[in-house]
Enzyme design. Structure first.
Site, short mmCIF file in Angstrom:
data_model
loop_
_atom_site.label_atom_id
_atom_site.label_comp_id
_atom_site.label_asym_id
_atom_site.label_seq_id
_atom_site.Cartn_x
_atom_site.Cartn_y
_atom_site.Cartn_z
N CYS A 81 -45.58 -20.48 -9.92
CA CYS A 81 -46.57 -20.26 -10.98
C CYS A 81 -47.46 -21.50 -11.15
O CYS A 81 -48.25 -21.80 -10.26
CB CYS A 81 -45.83 -19.88 -12.26
SG CYS A 81 -46.88 -19.03 -13.42
N HIS A 168 -42.73 -15.27 -10.73
CA HIS A 168 -41.50 -15.94 -11.17
C HIS A 168 -40.33 -15.36 -10.41
O HIS A 168 -39.77 -14.34 -10.79
CB HIS A 168 -41.31 -15.75 -12.67
CG HIS A 168 -42.26 -16.57 -13.47
ND1 HIS A 168 -42.05 -17.91 -13.71
CD2 HIS A 168 -43.43 -16.27 -14.05
CE1 HIS A 168 -43.05 -18.38 -14.42
NE2 HIS A 168 -43.91 -17.41 -14.63
N GLU A 170 -37.48 -16.61 -10.30
CA GLU A 170 -36.23 -16.95 -10.98
C GLU A 170 -35.79 -15.90 -12.00
O GLU A 170 -34.67 -15.96 -12.49
CB GLU A 170 -36.37 -18.32 -11.67
CG GLU A 170 -37.29 -18.38 -12.89
CD GLU A 170 -38.78 -18.58 -12.55
OE1 GLU A 170 -39.16 -18.28 -11.41
OE2 GLU A 170 -39.53 -19.01 -13.43
N SER A 220 -17.62 -26.58 -34.31
CA SER A 220 -18.30 -25.57 -35.15
C SER A 220 -17.54 -24.26 -35.23
O SER A 220 -17.73 -23.49 -36.15
CB SER A 220 -19.69 -25.30 -34.60
OG SER A 220 -19.57 -24.53 -33.42
N GLY A 222 -17.65 -22.26 -32.46
CA GLY A 222 -18.17 -21.56 -31.28
C GLY A 222 -17.49 -22.08 -30.02
O GLY A 222 -16.81 -23.11 -30.03
N VAL A 223 -17.72 -21.36 -28.93
CA VAL A 223 -17.04 -21.72 -27.68
C VAL A 223 -17.50 -23.09 -27.18
O VAL A 223 -16.69 -23.86 -26.65
CB VAL A 223 -17.18 -20.60 -26.61
CG1 VAL A 223 -18.60 -20.37 -26.22
CG2 VAL A 223 -16.35 -20.90 -25.39
N THR A 226 -15.83 -25.99 -29.07
CA THR A 226 -14.38 -25.88 -28.83
C THR A 226 -14.05 -26.43 -27.44
O THR A 226 -13.09 -27.19 -27.27
CB THR A 226 -13.93 -24.40 -28.95
OG1 THR A 226 -14.35 -23.93 -30.22
CG2 THR A 226 -12.44 -24.26 -28.81
#
Ligand code: XMP
Length: 627
Positions: A81, A168, A170, A220, A222-223, A226
């Site tokens: 691009c 694009h 990707e 927090s 979240g994964v 953690t």
């Protein structure tokens, strides 16, 4: 100097660089992102270079420029691009505004396959998003492929191994995109990269960054955090790590208990849980503006963290922190001195968190992440923060989590934003009526009296949502999905399209003023738990990326006299299930009718909920969250 044998993505802005880096890694090659202006000298050790897309025009005098000496490095180069246009413009070709602007899926015809298109069909579909185009090739280059609106949709100098693609490759919408990228990657002969080696690689990095210091880590729930906390424990040992889980009052149902149990299973006991919910709700009282809410949540985190760290005797209480009245101030007052203590602040930041803050030089600001508020940014600049996962994508973090032995349910829990339910409870003092928003649709519809965040182009929009109504309210049709794409594209006042799943006819909306209160958070927590339960029962929970459940301050009858009254009715739920691979782009997931019906019925039984909507909009134009 870059890592020897890496594929370097030079970032020209937009949101593409990370997407490319992630794809390259999935192809088994090590990738790094650098700013576009990185001197060629520093790129000498790279195996190949990919020039990313970006929002600007190459002929704009302020447009980002890479070092032209990269062409003397004798390594393969691929421009995408903006990168494609930049190669053409600096090597003697010409770029001009295109006669046809191409956005979205476009047929491509391969003219001369060369290295990158070898073995691919002669015609396939690619994803375009451009206004300018290459109109003359530089000397030594051949046309590789063309699209309807773009003669030089791809070009190559096979001998110097320099390639360009206007599309694009990707993104998943481009057919054979990964194959083209793989052919380029293989040509570079890069250093192999495998998710299996994460623990060791990141472990070494942690040891290097932390040195003899200790880490205070905010967990927090979240994964990401953690995993970061577990890894820090493993690498540095429990005596050099302390965790703090701040219960903000904005977490999911039973979340704190689940985290504590998971750590207990792993033998991790150095996590302190602090219930600060009162303080959060106090600071959020009478706050209605989304970015201000976000900042206050971030600041309150830091306040609590300082207080608790002082109480625990950590860091001599010398953290640079927000002012004590963080709640009302936009400007955190970070203390100017650097702590002399041997403590670093740990965070579970991952790659997309940094890009969406405009973390790379040319990316436009889209929204502030709580782990990038001013005070934290100052700490990062002062070298006081360690973010072990900041280079990883969610899929990579999950691999690592499995490697570390974290429980399945926690690893596969949907990502949850740092500010938690705080960004899913819309707050407003009065109805935000849309004066110029409507859409030429034949189905019954209504514009909702609130606005939400969207991402259109590379910037952020704040617009209304249009709700559709139908005789079979939980039945999502192809026509609904089509409207969800066309309406925001054609009506500048709208960025979302919803389907009302709780009734067939358009009601009179009644607005219920509200800010963030414990009652509203409790109500949303229950709604969220119902959705989680029904999606799990239907076997769909792990099939999707995320399922935000959002609370809106209006219903069909008037609310109570105070904003804190959630039980008086007058609120609505939005269901926002999406499929995605990295949250950069996302598609709305049409929940099967039966599941949606049961979910809607259960939600309507909650005291306080009058209406349920299903958000059908993709990202872009809408963001995943509503704020
Ligand atoms: P959007 O709404 O921008 O979300 O499409 C993309 C991903 O980021 C998460 N998100 C956040 N995460 N702090 C976070 O830690 C935030 O302020 C925040 N806002 C959005 C969102 O849940 C999605 O996964």
């Amino acid at each position: 100097m870059v890592h020897p044998g890496s594929i370097v993505i030079l970032d020209f802005g937009g949101q593409y660089a990370h997407l490319i880096a992630n794809r390259v890694r999935r192809l088994g090659a090590y990738s790094e992102i650098r700013v576009a202006e990185t001197p060629a000298e520093e790129l000498k050790t790279a195996a190949g270079i990919i020039l990313s897309g970006g929002p600007q025009s190459v002929y704009d005098p302020n447009s980002p420029q890479a070092d032209r000496k990269i062409f003397d490095l004798n390594i393969p180069i691929l421009g995408l691009c903006y990168g494609h246009q930049w190669i053409a413009s600096v090597l003697g070709g010409r770029v001009a505004p295109g006669k046809t602007k191409e956005y979205g899926s476009t047929p491509l015809e391969v003219m001369k396959p060369g290295h990158l298109f070898k073995g691919l069909p002669k015609k396939f579909t690619v994803w375009m998003s451009h206004g300018d185009e290459v109109v003359e090739l530089p000397l030594g280059f051949d046309q590789s492929a063309a699209s309807f609106g773009c003669k030089y949709a791809a070009f190559a100098d096979e001998e110097r191994k320099i390639f360009g693609a206007q599309f694009h490759l990707e993104v998943t919408h481009t057919e054979h995109g990964m194959e083209i990228l793989e052919k380029f990657v293989m040509l570079c002969e890069p250093t192999p990269w495998s998710v299996e080696s994460f623990e060791e690689r990141i472990g070494n990095q942690i040891k290097k960054e932390v040195g003899q210091k200790k880490v205070f880590m905010l967990v927090s729930g979240g994964v990401d955090s953690t995993v970061a906390f577990t890894l820090l424990n493993k690498v540095l040992g429990a005596e050099r790590v302390v965790g703090l889980l701040v219960d903000t009052g904005l977490m999911r149902k039973n979340e704190v208990r689940m985290i504590q149990e998971a750590f207990k299973e792993l033998g991790i006991t150095n996590l302190h849980v602090e219930d600060a919910s009162e303080e959060f709700f106090r600071n959020l009282k009478d706050i209605y503006e989304p970015e201000q809410k976000r900042k206050i949540i971030g600041q309150t985190f830091l306040d609590v963290q300082r207080r608790v760290s002082e109480k625990m005797g950590l860091a001599g209480g010398q953290w640079p922190v927000a002012s004590s009245n963080a709640g009302k101030s936009h400007k955190p007052q970070a203390t100017s001195h650097v702590p002399s203590d041997q403590w670093l602040l740990g965070q579970g930041t991952i790659y997309p968190d940094t890009i969406e803050t405009g973390g790379t030089k040319h990316a436009d600001h889209i929204k502030t992440h709580h782990n990038r508020v001013d005070a934290v940014q100052k700490m990062i600049d002062a070298g006081l923060v360690i973010e072990p996962l900041k280079e990883l994508y969610k899929d990579e973090v999950r691999h690592l989590a499995e490697e570390l032995g974290l429980p399945h349910a926690l690893v596969w829990r949907h990502p949850f934003p740092g500010p938690g339910l705080g960004v899913r409870i819309l707050c407003a003092q009065k109805a935000d009526e849309a004066h110029h928003a409507d859409a030429p649709v034949h189905t019954p519809h209504a514009v909702l009296p609130v606005r939400s965040v969207g991402v259109q182009g590379d910037g952020r929009t704040y617009r209304h949502a249009l709700a559709l109504f139908s005789d079979r309210p939980c039945h999502i049709t192809d026509e609904h999905l089509r409207l969800a794409t066309t309406i925001p594209n054609t009506n500048p006042a709208l960025n979302r399209v919803l389907l009302c799943t709780s009734r067939p006819d358009v009601p009179v909306f009644t607005f219920t003023p509200g800010y963030l209160t414990r009652e509203r958070a409790d109500l949303l927590r229950e709604a969220d738990a119902i959705v989680h339960d029904e999606m799990t029962k239907a076997g769909l929970y792990e099939k999707i990326w995320q399922f935000p459940v959002v609370l809106l301050p209006f219903g069909t009858r008037s609310g109570g006299p105070t904003s804190a009254s959630a039980t008086a009715g007058g609120q609505s739920i939005v269901l926002r299930p999406i499929v995605s691979t990295d949250a950069m782009t996302a598609n709305a997931m049409p929940v099967p009718e039966k599941v949606l019906q049961v979910m809607t019925d259960r939600l309507c039984q909650l005291d306080g909920i009058d209406l349920v909507f299903m958000d059908l909009t993709n990202k872009p134009p809408a963001t995943i969250e509503w704020e």
